[in-house]
Write a protein that holds these residues in place. Structure first.
Motif, PDB file in Angstrom:
ATOM      1  N   THR A  81       0.843  -1.181   0.000  1.00  0.00           N
ATOM      2  CA  THR A  81       0.000   0.000   0.000  1.00  0.00           C
ATOM      3  C   THR A  81       0.884   1.240   0.000  1.00  0.00           C
ATOM      4  O   THR A  81       1.496   1.571   1.004  1.00  0.00           O
TER       5      THR A  81
ATOM      6  N   ARG B 264      -7.799   5.978  -5.206  1.00  0.00           N
ATOM      7  CA  ARG B 264      -7.222   4.825  -5.899  1.00  0.00           C
ATOM      8  C   ARG B 264      -8.088   4.369  -7.072  1.00  0.00           C
ATOM      9  O   ARG B 264      -7.667   3.529  -7.866  1.00  0.00           O
TER      10      ARG B 264
ATOM     11  N   ASP C 158      -9.355   7.361   0.493  1.00  0.00           N
ATOM     12  CA  ASP C 158      -8.376   6.392  -0.014  1.00  0.00           C
ATOM     13  C   ASP C 158      -8.981   5.586  -1.167  1.00  0.00           C
ATOM     14  O   ASP C 158      -8.371   5.418  -2.230  1.00  0.00           O
TER      15      ASP C 158
ATOM     16  N   PRO D  97      -1.085   6.117   3.621  1.00  0.00           N
ATOM     17  CA  PRO D  97      -1.694   5.102   4.483  1.00  0.00           C
ATOM     18  C   PRO D  97      -0.867   4.812   5.728  1.00  0.00           C
ATOM     19  O   PRO D  97      -1.431   4.529   6.784  1.00  0.00           O
TER      20      PRO D  97
ATOM     21  N   LEU E 171      -2.172  11.384  -0.070  1.00  0.00           N
ATOM     22  CA  LEU E 171      -2.629  10.533   1.023  1.00  0.00           C
ATOM     23  C   LEU E 171      -1.558   9.507   1.360  1.00  0.00           C
ATOM     24  O   LEU E 171      -0.989   8.883   0.462  1.00  0.00           O
TER      25      LEU E 171
END
Length: 263
Positions: A154, A193, A189, A166, A164
């Motif tokens: 990720t 994506r 998120d 994670p 962003l």
């Protein structure tokens, strides 16, 4: 509340687990002035592997919410000394992202929407089936822990002026930090994506809230609305998150030509 001896009228009695679950207990803080309900929650949730801490008013609830080590808070709207909304607002103002499940009165749609706007992760109307409460708690904890796990596959993502991360659970817009709740972060998120593609409300609910979308459930819509305002400095109409009527939402990763812009 009915007498606890009336087993046929009490869903907690009917649904009580029969054996203690093994493993490390998850800590839950219940803030509710109904002491009998709190005791029933203890009797139901402890055998399911939870440790239940309790507070019965606004002041003690806020103190424990701010300084306790609980993984999740179950918060009633009506509290002595101040409302659950006020407590939640103070909790979020302190930059706490601890997940909160709000208990509201049945039929009070306004309470549910206000709760989500204030920063609740989910809500449940009273009276409720304890099995549904358990399912909501487990879904929130699964979602929260999955988001906190560091997955080497990720990677950070940047779409236009929004970035962003994670690993740090952080978001910036035009280089400025944006404070998001756990659910808002998850929604963004997912949309980033899938930038340029429609994400259905059903998929957003499953992925961000950890449960199926139910009829008349506006939770996802409220979270998206809050996310729009936070990313755009209060101008929701200028948001890059567009509604596709009857389908879901799409993150616009590039400004459309002037001829295609909404008037």
């Amino acid at each position: 509340m009915k007498n606890r001896s009336e087993a046929t009228d009490n869903p907690f009695q009917a649904a009580l687990p029969t054996q203690q679950k093994m493993g490390q207990a998850d800590h839950i803080l219940v803030i509710d002035d109904d002491r009998e309900l709190v005791q029933l929650l203890r009797e139901y949730l402890i055998p399911e592997g939870f440790t239940i801490n309790a507070a019965f008013d606004h002041a003690s609830g806020l103190e424990k919410a701010l300084h306790g080590e609980d993984e999740l808070i179950v918060l009633d709207v009506m509290l002595p000394g101040g409302s659950g909304f006020e407590l939640l607002r103070k909790l979020r103002k302190s930059a706490s992202s601890k997940p909160v499940l709000l208990l509201t009165a049945r039929g009070e749609v306004v309470d549910r929407l206000v709760g989500l706007e204030t920063g609740a992760d989910d809500y449940l109307a009273k009276p409720f089936d304890p099995r549904e409460l358990l399912a909501r708690i487990r879904a929130i904890l699964r979602r929260t822990r999955a988001a906190q796990e560091l997955n080497p596959q990720t990677k950070d993502i940047t779409v236009g002026d929004v970035s962003l991360s994670p690993s740090s659970r952080s978001v910036t817009c035009n280089g400025n930090q944006v404070d998001l709740t756990s659910v808002e972060f998850n929604v963004l998120d997912i949309l980033l994506r899938h930038a340029g593609k429609v994400v259905t409300r059903e998929d957003l609910c499953e992925l961000a809230l950890g449960r199926p979308l139910s009829p008349f459930d506006r939770s996802i819509d409220v979270h998206v609305s809050k996310l729009r305002r936070k990313l755009c400095g209060g101008e929701e109409s200028e948001s890059k998150i567009k509604t596709i009527r009857g389908e879901g939402y799409i993150y616009i990763y590039a400004a459309p030509p002037p001829s295609e812009r909404q008037s």
